[in-house]
Enzyme design. Structure first.
Site, PDB file in Angstrom:
ATOM      1  N   LYS A 102      16.700  -3.325 -55.240  1.00 48.39           N
ATOM      2  CA  LYS A 102      16.469  -4.735 -54.912  1.00 48.39           C
ATOM      3  C   LYS A 102      17.622  -5.238 -54.052  1.00 48.39           C
ATOM      4  CE  LYS A 102      16.801  -9.343 -56.910  1.00 48.39           C
ATOM      5  NZ  LYS A 102      16.659 -10.225 -58.081  1.00 48.39           N
ATOM      6  N   GLY A 163      18.089 -18.946 -61.512  1.00 44.83           N
ATOM      7  CA  GLY A 163      18.620 -19.526 -62.755  1.00 44.83           C
ATOM      8  C   GLY A 163      18.329 -20.997 -62.944  1.00 44.83           C
ATOM      9  N   ASN A 211      14.749 -13.544 -65.130  1.00 44.93           N
ATOM     10  CA  ASN A 211      15.847 -13.190 -66.024  1.00 44.93           C
ATOM     11  C   ASN A 211      16.192 -14.363 -66.924  1.00 44.93           C
ATOM     12  OD1 ASN A 211      18.244 -12.359 -67.255  1.00 44.93           O
ATOM     13  ND2 ASN A 211      19.085 -11.441 -65.452  1.00 44.93           N
TER      14      ASN A 211
END
Lengths: 259, 66
Positions: A102, A163, A211
């Site tokens: 990635k 995030g 994530n």
């Protein structure tokens, strides 16, 4: 259940799960491994960092999230130039022995959006070096095409800043990127809730990468399970084909036979 | 003993090969990747790659990331 034949393929590797999970920000590696299992993930992203020389007996990610159970997708987080990315992923290839990676070449640490000019340059360097590259990118439709033309194995636009958990900010762009692509498209970054993941899949994404949405939940294991179902729901909804939108109501019960 | 740089830190080590260095540092050779002076040293060559004074070695592993 999703039909067993509903798989997706990236760089010649075929997967059943359409949920890729990160391995950062968990309280422990054990929690991380449990969440990846609950998510039903087959691919996990990992970072490459210096070993801790002062305490070599520290627990290691690979002792919990095992490379024989998950396909590791090494990232270039923290890289700001193409050369940094190539160096990092050469080490990852040596550590893991595989070439599926990635690419993320970041710009400003406040928003963590990728530097797309440098990302495209890094992609070209990596392809020359024999890597199969899944590329984290902005939701720029034209740039996504450029990445594909340069040989990206998958296009991975951010739904929102990494995030942030803000969900898909520009569903028109995500849809346009999906429509034009001949390689897999994954929403990577910005998913906050199961409904965000479902929406990404309803738009036609091949998979979703997340994530913090799992690691940052109050109960990461339960959220991992929720995300698994959300991705399946969105995928099935996409395959089923949604009803047309209408401006006015359309009664579900017949008018005939009213008493 | 020879002075080398490992992960950015100056160190004096007895090791004369990459393999010996990894073992001297107490690391599991199967779980680390090695770069010597910006070149990858494949695991199969750890035992026969000599360390020289002033070498810059990077030892990395997979850690959690998104």
């Amino acid at each position: 259940m999703t039909a067993p034949t509903d798989t997706w393929t990236v760089a010649g590797r075929t997967f059943n799960s359409r949920l890729i999970v990160g391995t950062g920000k968990y309280k422990t590696y054990q929690e991380n491994a449990d969440a990846a299992e609950a998510a039903g993930a087959e691919i996990v992203t990992v970072a490459v960092r210096r070993v801790n020389l002062s305490d070599p007996s520290q627990p290691m990610l690979v002792d919990y999230v095992k490379p024989d159970r998950f396909t590791f997708l090494p990232n270039t987080a923290g890289c700001f130039t193409g050369e940094d990315a190539v160096r990092t992923l050469r080490l990852a290839r040596e550590a893991g022995g595989w070439d599926l990676v990635k690419l993320e070449v970041l710009s400003d640490t406040a928003h963590l959006y990728p530097d797309m000019i440098e990302t495209l340059r890094a992609l070209e360097l990596l392809i020359k070096d024999g890597f199969q590259v899944m590329v984290y990118c902005t939701d720029d439709v034209v740039m996504a095409k450029r990445l594909e033309e340069a040989g990206a194995a998958a296009i991975m636009p951010a739904a929102a800043p990494i995030g942030s958990g803000l969900g898909i900010q520009n569903r028109v762009n995500i849809r346009l990127i999906i429509e034009q692509a001949t390689v897999p498209v994954l929403v990577d970054a910005g998913v906050g809730t199961p409904s965000d993941a479902t929406l990404a899949m309803e738009l036609g994404c091949d998979a979703v990468l997340m994530n913090t949405a799992i690691a940052g939940a109050k109960d990461p294991i339960l959220m991992a399970s929720a995300m698994k179902h959300a991705v399946i729901a969105g995928r099935q909804g996409y395959l089923a084909g949604r009803m047309p939108r209408r401006l006015y109501a359309s009664a579900s019960s017949p008018m005939a036979g009213l008493i | 003993m020879r002075r080398i740089q490992v992960n950015g830190e100056e160190r004096s080590v007895a090791a004369d090969t990459i393999l010996a260095l990894v073992e001297e540092l107490g690391l599991d050779v199967r779980k680390v990747a090695v770069e010597r002076n910006l070149e990858i040293v494949p695991r199969s060559l750890h035992g026969q790659t000599a360390l020289a004074e002033g070498d810059r070695i990077e030892l990395v592993q997979f850690v959690g990331g998104g």
